[in-house]
Design a protein around this motif. Structure first.
Motif, PDB file in Angstrom:
ATOM      1  N   THR A 135       0.838  -1.204   0.000  1.00 35.45           N
ATOM      2  CA  THR A 135       0.000   0.000   0.000  1.00 35.45           C
ATOM      3  C   THR A 135       0.873   1.255   0.000  1.00 35.45           C
ATOM      4  OG1 THR A 135      -1.783  -1.153   1.165  1.00 35.45           O
ATOM      5  CG2 THR A 135      -1.780   1.244   1.270  1.00 35.45           C
ATOM      6  N   GLY A 136       1.929   1.212   0.796  1.00 35.52           N
ATOM      7  CA  GLY A 136       2.836   2.351   0.838  1.00 35.52           C
ATOM      8  C   GLY A 136       3.616   2.535  -0.445  1.00 35.52           C
ATOM      9  N   GLU A 137       3.913   1.449  -1.174  1.00 34.89           N
ATOM     10  CA  GLU A 137       4.670   1.553  -2.412  1.00 34.89           C
ATOM     11  C   GLU A 137       3.803   1.939  -3.601  1.00 34.89           C
ATOM     12  OE1 GLU A 137       7.824   1.448  -3.083  1.00 34.89           O
ATOM     13  OE2 GLU A 137       8.396   1.124  -1.002  1.00 34.89           O
ATOM     14  N   LEU A 138       2.511   1.555  -3.590  1.00 37.16           N
ATOM     15  CA  LEU A 138       1.651   1.834  -4.737  1.00 37.16           C
ATOM     16  C   LEU A 138       1.274   3.305  -4.835  1.00 37.16           C
ATOM     17  CD1 LEU A 138      -0.666  -1.306  -4.618  1.00 37.16           C
ATOM     18  CD2 LEU A 138       1.057  -0.775  -6.356  1.00 37.16           C
ATOM     19  N   ALA A 139       1.160   3.975  -3.696  1.00 39.16           N
ATOM     20  CA  ALA A 139       0.747   5.384  -3.720  1.00 39.16           C
ATOM     21  C   ALA A 139       1.704   6.251  -4.530  1.00 39.16           C
ATOM     22  CB  ALA A 139       0.599   5.896  -2.295  1.00 39.16           C
ATOM     23  N   PRO A 140       3.020   6.184  -4.328  1.00 39.97           N
ATOM     24  CA  PRO A 140       3.923   7.015  -5.140  1.00 39.97           C
ATOM     25  C   PRO A 140       3.910   6.649  -6.624  1.00 39.97           C
ATOM     26  CG  PRO A 140       5.039   6.194  -3.174  1.00 39.97           C
ATOM     27  CD  PRO A 140       3.758   5.443  -3.290  1.00 39.97           C
ATOM     28  N   LEU A 141       3.390   5.471  -6.949  1.00 36.82           N
ATOM     29  CA  LEU A 141       3.332   5.027  -8.342  1.00 36.82           C
ATOM     30  C   LEU A 141       1.981   5.334  -8.985  1.00 36.82           C
ATOM     31  CD1 LEU A 141       5.120   1.562  -7.963  1.00 36.82           C
ATOM     32  CD2 LEU A 141       6.069   3.665  -8.922  1.00 36.82           C
ATOM     33  N   LYS A 142       1.236   6.301  -8.390  1.00 37.53           N
ATOM     34  CA  LYS A 142      -0.059   6.731  -8.915  1.00 37.53           C
ATOM     35  C   LYS A 142      -1.096   5.609  -8.901  1.00 37.53           C
ATOM     36  CE  LYS A 142       1.927  10.642 -10.069  1.00 37.53           C
ATOM     37  NZ  LYS A 142       1.728  11.866  -9.273  1.00 37.53           N
ATOM     38  N   MET A 143      -1.009   4.717  -7.924  1.00 38.88           N
ATOM     39  CA  MET A 143      -1.979   3.630  -7.787  1.00 38.88           C
ATOM     40  C   MET A 143      -2.495   3.582  -6.350  1.00 38.88           C
ATOM     41  SD  MET A 143      -0.410   0.539 -10.090  1.00 38.88           S
ATOM     42  CE  MET A 143      -1.973  -0.323 -10.062  1.00 38.88           C
ATOM     43  N   GLU A 144      -2.770   4.775  -5.788  1.00 38.88           N
ATOM     44  CA  GLU A 144      -3.192   4.839  -4.399  1.00 38.88           C
ATOM     45  C   GLU A 144      -4.553   4.193  -4.160  1.00 38.88           C
ATOM     46  OE1 GLU A 144      -4.114   8.400  -6.789  1.00 38.88           O
ATOM     47  OE2 GLU A 144      -2.221   7.485  -6.166  1.00 38.88           O
ATOM     48  N   ARG A 145      -5.334   3.990  -5.222  1.00 34.34           N
ATOM     49  CA  ARG A 145      -6.660   3.401  -5.053  1.00 34.34           C
ATOM     50  C   ARG A 145      -6.644   1.882  -5.281  1.00 34.34           C
ATOM     51  NH1 ARG A 145     -10.889   6.907  -8.422  1.00 34.34           N
ATOM     52  NH2 ARG A 145     -12.325   5.890  -6.965  1.00 34.34           N
ATOM     53  N   ALA A 146      -5.514   1.360  -5.713  1.00 37.30           N
ATOM     54  CA  ALA A 146      -5.411  -0.082  -5.940  1.00 37.30           C
ATOM     55  C   ALA A 146      -5.207  -0.809  -4.617  1.00 37.30           C
ATOM     56  CB  ALA A 146      -4.247  -0.384  -6.882  1.00 37.30           C
ATOM     57  N   VAL A 147      -5.613  -2.069  -4.592  1.00 38.28           N
ATOM     58  CA  VAL A 147      -5.505  -2.894  -3.387  1.00 38.28           C
ATOM     59  C   VAL A 147      -4.735  -4.171  -3.733  1.00 38.28           C
ATOM     60  CG1 VAL A 147      -6.734  -4.182  -1.613  1.00 38.28           C
ATOM     61  CG2 VAL A 147      -7.666  -2.014  -2.454  1.00 38.28           C
ATOM     62  N   PHE A 148      -3.708  -4.449  -2.950  1.00 40.10           N
ATOM     63  CA  PHE A 148      -2.912  -5.669  -3.101  1.00 40.10           C
ATOM     64  C   PHE A 148      -3.169  -6.547  -1.884  1.00 40.10           C
ATOM     65  CE2 PHE A 148       0.781  -8.267  -2.271  1.00 40.10           C
ATOM     66  CZ  PHE A 148       1.148  -8.739  -3.522  1.00 40.10           C
ATOM     67  N   THR A 149      -3.485  -7.816  -2.120  1.00 38.02           N
ATOM     68  CA  THR A 149      -3.809  -8.734  -1.030  1.00 38.02           C
ATOM     69  C   THR A 149      -3.001 -10.022  -1.170  1.00 38.02           C
ATOM     70  OG1 THR A 149      -6.070  -7.886  -0.996  1.00 38.02           O
ATOM     71  CG2 THR A 149      -5.653  -9.951   0.183  1.00 38.02           C
ATOM     72  N   THR A 150      -2.419 -10.446  -0.082  1.00 36.48           N
ATOM     73  CA  THR A 150      -1.698 -11.720  -0.039  1.00 36.48           C
ATOM     74  C   THR A 150      -2.581 -12.737   0.680  1.00 36.48           C
ATOM     75  OG1 THR A 150       0.403 -10.535   0.096  1.00 36.48           O
ATOM     76  CG2 THR A 150       0.434 -12.878   0.647  1.00 36.48           C
ATOM     77  N   LEU A 151      -3.053 -13.731  -0.058  1.00 33.07           N
ATOM     78  CA  LEU A 151      -3.931 -14.755   0.513  1.00 33.07           C
ATOM     79  C   LEU A 151      -3.113 -15.961   0.941  1.00 33.07           C
ATOM     80  CD1 LEU A 151      -6.961 -14.736  -1.984  1.00 33.07           C
ATOM     81  CD2 LEU A 151      -6.781 -13.606   0.245  1.00 33.07           C
ATOM     82  N   VAL A 152      -3.300 -16.355   2.185  1.00 31.82           N
ATOM     83  CA  VAL A 152      -2.670 -17.573   2.698  1.00 31.82           C
ATOM     84  C   VAL A 152      -3.788 -18.553   3.015  1.00 31.82           C
ATOM     85  CG1 VAL A 152      -1.166 -18.582   4.442  1.00 31.82           C
ATOM     86  CG2 VAL A 152      -0.766 -16.243   3.672  1.00 31.82           C
ATOM     87  N   THR A 153      -3.876 -19.622   2.260  1.00 30.26           N
ATOM     88  CA  THR A 153      -4.950 -20.605   2.426  1.00 30.26           C
ATOM     89  C   THR A 153      -4.353 -21.982   2.694  1.00 30.26           C
ATOM     90  OG1 THR A 153      -5.016 -20.931   0.023  1.00 30.26           O
ATOM     91  CG2 THR A 153      -6.551 -19.331   0.967  1.00 30.26           C
ATOM     92  N   SER A 154      -5.217 -22.859   3.209  1.00 30.68           N
ATOM     93  CA  SER A 154      -4.773 -24.215   3.559  1.00 30.68           C
ATOM     94  C   SER A 154      -4.556 -25.061   2.307  1.00 30.68           C
ATOM     95  CB  SER A 154      -5.798 -24.896   4.464  1.00 30.68           C
ATOM     96  OG  SER A 154      -5.935 -24.195   5.677  1.00 30.68           O
ATOM     97  N   ALA A 155      -3.576 -25.929   2.388  1.00 29.14           N
ATOM     98  CA  ALA A 155      -3.276 -26.852   1.298  1.00 29.14           C
ATOM     99  C   ALA A 155      -2.856 -28.188   1.913  1.00 29.14           C
ATOM    100  CB  ALA A 155      -2.165 -26.292   0.416  1.00 29.14           C
TER     101      ALA A 155
END
Length: 550
Positions: free
Chosen positions: A379-399
């Motif tokens: 989130t902190g890195e996307l804002a300076p790259l003009k993508m402050e409204r984008a959302v990055f999510t890391t999903l950890v699921t069972s396997a």
């Protein structure tokens, strides 16, 4: 840090010497000018697998040499130490490719394998492009990237060890169960065979002893009569012993009269008397041996036949019956103690399983925490790259459980509020993907020190203010080390601390690629070309000047 790169007769490069600097280094030039050849050459000397036809037409071999600074504590030093390669303040890699495809590699003038080069490259260079195939776009590599970000190598090593211990305990358990099942199937045979062998109690070497004794008793009756006669002839009544004794007395009585003439004969008779006595003793000893009870012969034969019959039954030699008995007794003991052994193995397996579950659970918890930290960092890195409204999510699921735990990690993005999230390589457009990858790369390399980062057209698909934002992030990233960027963006090129132009020329009907460092007016012209194309206008030069002035 990459200090220099020397290329000889590689593809369309005849001779090229480049001296790189700390900070942001950019390579620009027309498409097809040879920028990718520089990366191919660097990858070649680092042992990366790539194209095979590397030697320039007309040359016998291609050669690339790369020199790196190697500060104290650099990770490459551990690789050098393990490989037995001498260390120094710099690291010099050299690799040759002959026309017939043979490759030879040296590190600090020590001959090494391509495997060692690749191990060193992991500590020296990080190459990244929009279509990165080293994990960023491949969901299968996301877990490894998250683990590297969270520095979980120690936890993963513990989990792998617990997995191996559990697998070994499981294998021991299965082998013991199979062995016990097989023993139960032959239990009746084992008990009967052990009882039969214990009853007979065979002794090694007994067969030969019994056989010799049996044969001796069988021939005793046939030879005893002649031996008795011989004994009588030698010693009884008027036998040889008595007659020789008489002769010796007679001769000794007349020896003085003949004044020594009989001395040799007397001495010979004395010796003969001694030999005759020994012969009599030997005959008597033989008669003693031949004395036997007929019941002994019968008992000997019964024992011998019993040994040989049991040996035939089990398919072994008679002398091996004792060893067979020991083996069968061991198997019977294993059968009798099998359930107790299984109980102990079950307990070991349960303990190993619990240890693995605990290690995997700790790993999962740390991955969830790392995922939250990575999302916040993104989130902190996307804002300076003009993508402050984008959302990055890391999903950890069972396997399914495995050596590295039981988790699957997936990077997902949503480019606009309310838009559905999805896999990184399916949701983002070309320009968005470049910025996501740049931000992700920045976050993932924060834990890495001493590496040169290479971005191959990471700014593809962006322009204007966004390209400027990408360039500024690359410049900030290079502030603490060295970044090499292959770019077509004038905004990015203008922010570089060092600028090279790659161009292709035809000389004497031969196409060659060259690289020229740019400063001053030459750099303005190159950025102007990137803005306006082949025809450089005054307006393009002014725009280039403005970009350089910031």
């Amino acid at each position: 840090m990459l200090r220099s790169l020397e290329i000889r007769d590689m593809l369309i490069i005849d001779r090229l010497d480049l001296a790189f600097q700390p900070g942001l280094n950019v390579l620009t030039g027309e498409t097809g000018a040879g920028k990718s050849i520089l990366l191919d050459s660097l990858g070649f000397v680092l042992g990366w697998r790539g194209r095979a036809d590397l030697v320039r037409t007309g040359a016998g071999q291609a050669e690339v040499t790369a020199e790196f600074d190697l500060p104290a504590g650099h990770a490459a030093r551990a690789v050098l130490k393990e490989a037995g390669v001498p260390e120094g303040e710099t690291l010099i890699l050299r690799r040759i490719n002959t026309r017939d495809g043979r490759k030879t590699s040296w590190v600090n003038d020590r001959r090494v394998s391509g495997e060692i080069l690749r191990a060193l490259s992991d500590t020296l260079i990080e190459l990244h492009g929009q279509q990165d195939d080293r994990g960023l776009l491949n969901p299968r590599g996301h877990r490894q990237l998250l683990d590297d970000y969270a520095a979980l190598s120690g936890d993963i090593a513990q989990t792998r060890a617990a997995w191996r211990a559990r697998a070994a305990a499981q294998a021991d358990m299965e082998r013991a169960e199979a062995a016990l099942c097989a023993l139960k199937a032959e239990e009746e045979f084992l008990r009967h065979a052990v009882e039969e062998l214990d009853s007979l109690s065979p002794v090694p070497g007994e067969d030969a002893v019994l056989d010799a004794r049996r044969r001796a008793m069988q021939v005793a009756d046939r030879v005893r009569e002649d031996i008795v006669r011989a004994h009588a002839a030698l010693s009884e009544g008027g036998g040889a012993e008595a007659r020789m004794g008489d002769a010796l007395r007679w001769l000794e009585g007349t020896a003085d009269i003949v004044e020594g003439t009989l001395d040799p004969a007397i001495e010979a008779l004395g010796r003969a008397m001694v030999e005759l006595g020994e012969a009599v003793q030997g005959v008597e000893a033989c008669l003693g041996v031949l004395e036997f009870d007929p019941a002994d012969l019968e008992a000997t034969e019964e024992r011998l036949f019993a040994l040989r019959a049991l040996a035939r039954k089990h398919g072994v030699q008679p002398d091996d019956l004792g060893g067979l008995a020991e083996d069968l007794r061991r198997r019977l003991c294993a059968l009798d103690g099998g359930e107790a052994d299984l109980a102990a193995l079950r307990m070991t397996l349960d303990t190993a399983h619990a240890a693995y579950e605990a290690a995997a659970r700790r790993l999962t918890q740390k991955r969830h925490a790392a995922a939250r930290a990575l999302d916040a960092a993104m989130t902190g890195e996307l804002a300076p790259l003009k993508m402050e409204r984008a959302v990055f999510t890391t999903l950890v699921t069972s396997a399914d459980p495995g050596p590295e735990g039981g988790d699957t990690v997936t990077f997902q993005v949503a480019t606009n509020p309310g838009a559905p999230a999805g896999p990184l390589n399916k949701i983002a457009s070309g320009g968005e993907l470049s910025r996501f990858l740049l931000a992700l790369k920045v976050c993932l390399t924060q834990q890495t020190s001493g590496q040169t980062l290479i971005f191959d057209e990471i700014d593809r698909g962006v322009g204007g203010a966004t390209a400027d934002a990408v360039g500024r992030r690359l410049a900030a990233l290079a502030g603490g080390g060295q970044v090499l960027v292959v770019t077509h963006s004038p905004q990015v090129a203008a922010l570089a601390a060092h600028h090279w132009r790659v161009e292709k020329k035809v000389r004497a009907e031969t196409t060659l690629s060259s690289v020229t460092p740019l400063t001053g007016a030459d750099r303005i012209d190159e950025i102007a070309r990137m803005i306006s194309g082949d025809t450089i206008t005054p307006q393009a030069r002014a725009a280039a000047q403005a970009l350089l002035e910031g």
